[in-house]
Design a protein around this motif. Structure first.
Motif: not given
Length: 54
Positions: A19, A23-24, A26
């Motif tokens: 995760l 998210f880092s 994107r």
């Protein structure tokens, strides 16, 4: 107790890692877009990442 920590802890750490990575990263597709003024006076294909000779 140690077995439960190993069986549950490792997958939880893996999910957290995935995760955080998701998210880092994107915005990477937006960073990879080449804009005409990115390379100054370079001719098309002159950038090594684009496959041209440098």
């Amino acid at each position: 107790m140690a077995t439960i920590l190993i069986i549950v802890g490792i997958p939880l750490l893996w999910i957290a890692y995935t995760l955080i990575f998701f998210f880092s990263t994107r915005g990477w597709s937006r960073e990879d877009v080449e804009h005409p003024d990115d390379f100054g006076d370079a001719t098309p294909g002159a950038h090594p990442a684009a496959g041209g000779a440098s």
